[in-house]
Design an enzyme around this catalytic site. Structure first.
Site, PDB file in Angstrom:
ATOM      1  N   GLU A 111     -10.038  76.135  83.268  1.00  0.00           N
ATOM      2  CA  GLU A 111     -10.825  76.262  84.489  1.00  0.00           C
ATOM      3  C   GLU A 111     -10.544  75.078  85.400  1.00  0.00           C
ATOM      4  O   GLU A 111     -10.515  73.930  84.950  1.00  0.00           O
ATOM      5  CB  GLU A 111     -12.316  76.330  84.157  1.00  0.00           C
ATOM      6  CG  GLU A 111     -13.221  76.405  85.369  1.00  0.00           C
ATOM      7  CD  GLU A 111     -14.695  76.550  84.990  1.00  0.00           C
ATOM      8  OE1 GLU A 111     -14.980  77.130  83.926  1.00  0.00           O
ATOM      9  OE2 GLU A 111     -15.546  76.061  85.749  1.00  0.00           O
TER      10      GLU A 111
ATOM     11  N   GLU B 270     -17.596  72.023  93.503  1.00  0.00           N
ATOM     12  CA  GLU B 270     -18.915  72.467  93.044  1.00  0.00           C
ATOM     13  C   GLU B 270     -19.991  71.611  93.701  1.00  0.00           C
ATOM     14  O   GLU B 270     -19.793  70.417  93.947  1.00  0.00           O
ATOM     15  CB  GLU B 270     -19.037  72.354  91.525  1.00  0.00           C
ATOM     16  CG  GLU B 270     -18.294  73.418  90.770  1.00  0.00           C
ATOM     17  CD  GLU B 270     -18.611  73.380  89.285  1.00  0.00           C
ATOM     18  OE1 GLU B 270     -19.381  74.231  88.813  1.00  0.00           O
ATOM     19  OE2 GLU B 270     -18.081  72.479  88.603  1.00  0.00           O
TER      20      GLU B 270
END
Length: 294
Positions: free
Chosen positions: A169, A174
């Site tokens: 990932e 974020e």
């Protein structure tokens, strides 16, 4: 996207670990994979050269012009099963995405549907990419309260068979709204992930205008490193070099990955301080997604 928040001490440790791994790797000859590529040493470019990315060419993009989401470029993932993080939203295939005035809008709403009290959208790119300069220009939702978790990220294309975190990932951006004016960059693998407390992360990076202005969230990705930057290539916030002894467990980043863009509500990280229901609707705007390759 699949992670919890970390303590300040661990964030520092993770960043130190990434730096240490990179230092020991940097002495390796760059023609390590000649046998795989059938190239001679003089044909191999130095991926660490300051001008390495200067001649990278645009190979794919979505500029979000017009009024419709490109069905050729994106598919909407749906469901309200918590997504491995105890998230609260129901991802729908209509009603939470809008394309207008040159941007994509991903909209999280306070509405009850299918057993959830919130709805949102999660877009997956149909195209997959291995290495390149990847850029997403986006604006985080205006700050109105706690409880949302917008993300721009990538997963390995073998997730259906390898599972997470073995697929790998890459978290391009974020944000959790209980911690405004900050952004996070992270990598996950079997060896380095939040479940083990070993993920590779920048920790919280101050960005005072993240909720008010568009910013470019970029990744420089080769078979030797993954670098995360804000706005310009020289503004690197996290630099992870391939481990000295790479394996599927610590470097699952030599295969195609696809993009994901979403706003989660609540969850193990985004909902740590609760959900302020007055913040909805929350809108993340994306100006473009671009992929440059050598």
């Amino acid at each position: 996207m699949m992670k919890h928040t970390l303590s300040v001490a661990f964030i520092a440790f993770s960043f130190f670990m990434a730096s240490c791994q990179g230092s020991s790797d940097s002495d390796e000859p760059i023609n390590r994979n000649l046998e795989e590529t059938n190239l001679s040493p003089e044909d191999i470019e130095d991926v660490f050269a300051s001008n390495y990315w200067d001649d990278a060419e645009l190979v794919w993009s979505d500029e979000f012009d017009g009024t419709d989401l490109s069905q050729e470029n994106w598919k909407l993932e749906t469901g309200n099963h918590g997504w491995g993080n105890n998230e609260l939203q129901n991802y729908l295939d209509e009603g939470n995405v809008e394309v207008s005035d040159g941007t994509l809008k991903i909209i999280a709403k306070k509405e009850s549907l299918g057993g959830s009290n919130f709805t949102s959208a999660r877009l997956n790119s149909k195209k997959e990419f291995k290495y390149g300069k990847l850029e997403i220009r986006a604006k985080i939702p205006d700050y109105k309260g706690k409880g949302i978790w917008p993300a721009l990220w990538m997963l390995g294309n073998d997730i259906s068979t390898a599972g997470w975190p073995a697929c790998g990932e890459i978290d391009i951006m974020e944000y959790v709204s209980y911690s405004p004016n900050e952004v996070h960059f992270s990598l996950h693998s079997t060896a380095n992930n939040h479940v083990k407390g070993t993920q590779i992360t920048s920790g919280p990076v101050p960005l005072e205008t993240i909720e008010e202005e568009f910013h470019i969230y970029g990744v420089l990705w080769t078979d030797r490193y993954i670098k995360f930057y804000i706005d310009t290539e020289d503004n690197v916030q996290l630099n992870f070099l391939r481990p000295t002894v790479p394996s599927a467990e610590n470097w699952p980043f030599s295969k195609p990955f696809y993009f994901l863009m979403n706003i989660a509500v609540g969850g193990n990280w985004g909902g740590l301080e609760g959900v302020d229901e007055s913040l909805f609707p929350a809108v993340m705007e994306v100006d473009y997604v671009r992929v440059y390759q050598k």
